[in-house]
Design a protein around this motif. Sequence first.
Motif, short mmCIF file in Angstrom:
data_model
loop_
_atom_site.label_atom_id
_atom_site.label_comp_id
_atom_site.label_asym_id
_atom_site.label_seq_id
_atom_site.Cartn_x
_atom_site.Cartn_y
_atom_site.Cartn_z
N GLY A 94 0.81 -1.22 0.00
CA GLY A 94 0.00 0.00 0.00
C GLY A 94 0.84 1.26 0.00
O GLY A 94 0.47 2.25 0.64
N GLY A 95 1.94 1.26 -0.72
CA GLY A 95 2.87 2.38 -0.68
C GLY A 95 2.45 3.53 -1.58
O GLY A 95 1.80 3.34 -2.61
N ARG A 96 2.83 4.71 -1.16
CA ARG A 96 2.68 5.89 -1.99
C ARG A 96 3.95 6.72 -1.95
O ARG A 96 4.59 6.84 -0.90
N ILE A 97 4.28 7.29 -3.09
CA ILE A 97 5.34 8.30 -3.18
C ILE A 97 4.63 9.62 -3.50
O ILE A 97 4.06 9.78 -4.57
N TRP A 98 4.67 10.53 -2.54
CA TRP A 98 4.01 11.82 -2.67
C TRP A 98 5.03 12.87 -3.07
O TRP A 98 6.18 12.86 -2.61
N PHE A 99 4.60 13.82 -3.91
CA PHE A 99 5.46 14.93 -4.29
C PHE A 99 4.70 16.24 -4.07
O PHE A 99 3.49 16.31 -4.33
N VAL A 100 5.40 17.25 -3.60
CA VAL A 100 4.80 18.56 -3.44
C VAL A 100 5.78 19.61 -3.93
O VAL A 100 6.98 19.54 -3.66
N ARG A 101 5.28 20.58 -4.68
CA ARG A 101 6.10 21.65 -5.23
C ARG A 101 5.80 22.95 -4.49
O ARG A 101 4.64 23.29 -4.25
N ASP A 102 6.86 23.66 -4.12
CA ASP A 102 6.75 24.99 -3.50
C ASP A 102 5.96 24.93 -2.19
O ASP A 102 5.04 25.73 -1.95
N GLY A 103 6.33 24.01 -1.34
CA GLY A 103 5.70 23.89 -0.02
C GLY A 103 5.99 22.52 0.58
O GLY A 103 6.78 21.75 0.03
N THR B 296 3.59 -1.31 -4.51
CA THR B 296 3.76 -2.37 -3.52
C THR B 296 5.02 -3.13 -3.89
O THR B 296 5.22 -3.50 -5.06
N TRP B 297 5.90 -3.32 -2.92
CA TRP B 297 7.09 -4.14 -3.14
C TRP B 297 7.11 -5.22 -2.09
O TRP B 297 7.18 -4.94 -0.88
#
Length: 414
Positions: free
Chosen positions: A79-88, A123-124
Amino acid sequence: MATLNFALVNTTGSNNVYAYITGQAIDNNNALFLLQADGKTAYFPTSPSSTLTALSQDCAIPLGASGSTKTVTIPHIAGGRIWFVRDGKLTFYVNPGPALVEPSSSNPSDPNYNLYWDFCEFTWNSAQLYVNITDVDFVSLPIALALTNTSGVTQTVQGLPPGGLDTICTALRTQNSKDGAGWDKLIISKNGANLRAVSPNTGITLNNSLFKSYYDAYVDQVWSKYASDTLTVNTQAAAGDVTATVSNGKLNFSTGNISYNQPSTADIFSNSSGAFAVSGDSTKDAITARLAAAFNRSTLLTNTKQPNGEVVSNYYQNSVTNHYARICHATTINGRGYAFPYDDVGPSGGTDQSGSVFDGSPKLLTVTVGGLTNAVSENTVSETVPQSSVPPPVPKKPSRLAGLKNVWHKFSHS
């Protein structure tokens, strides 16, 4: 403990981009997991005494200046997530459990609502690494995947090009000018700029009057057609082909006393409510996935055999269709990427639409945020992944992906 490297590449043009990695640690009794800011140290939050408790560790992984690559190391994760956020930076909380409170694209009071952020899912485990991009809830930052195995072969999903969000928003406005259905209401802006485009299912969450009866006439036409014609659904499972006709107002299948009332527009866009709610019956849930996909793609009036016999060029051809999904697929570089929860349904041996990469012997996953700027390398395998090789759809929670067996922990701020 087994570990694997992910290379996170920043091509956003911003020097202020952060990543977050969350999931369940398989080798630690599926404990709630976040990766700390150094990109290698695990953080396992404990159950707090109250809701909306702040994280006790810094989990914002800086990617560095645009053009930089940050390599992180992860253990086995479900159930993995890689989140990205720009300018914050993103704000996560922990609720008793512990349960992670994730950023919300559908709650204007969420502290992350007005930030530019997006995610991909993975998922790995000991069998394989499975990763996909997703537009199921919304689309904002372009994300691309490249998975290289130990033999040096690379699979890619190229995702949106730079500026892809603006292209999608323009197309949504154009579609709304044609039918007035409310597609422009899916665009969320900030200071006059496009922030994200949400899916119809998310849009209904924000405005429950949106698309209220959008599919009604199309559903009536389908019910009328199959009052005299026979629908064949290939479950792509043990039940094989099953047939159905309409009688007494229901679509009745020839096996297992399975029948369906007419789905509402909300059922079609969510894939999981009302007529399309998960039943726990494996045959019915397999049929539901294929019916939901056919309604989103509007193929039931032109093809009595679902999903076999279909080709991608036949999808979204009716004037009443999931135009958000159509536009997302048309905008991605190679047409692949989840745009509704059962977008991994397709004809056996056909072209995968789900935007996934997977391998039993992974060496390196490269995730690029901001859009690809270079051509695909020569050793990259074909983008046309046979549908038969894609993990089959399974029942799931609303607005979550059929290819991942995930449990997501959410908390409403409203």
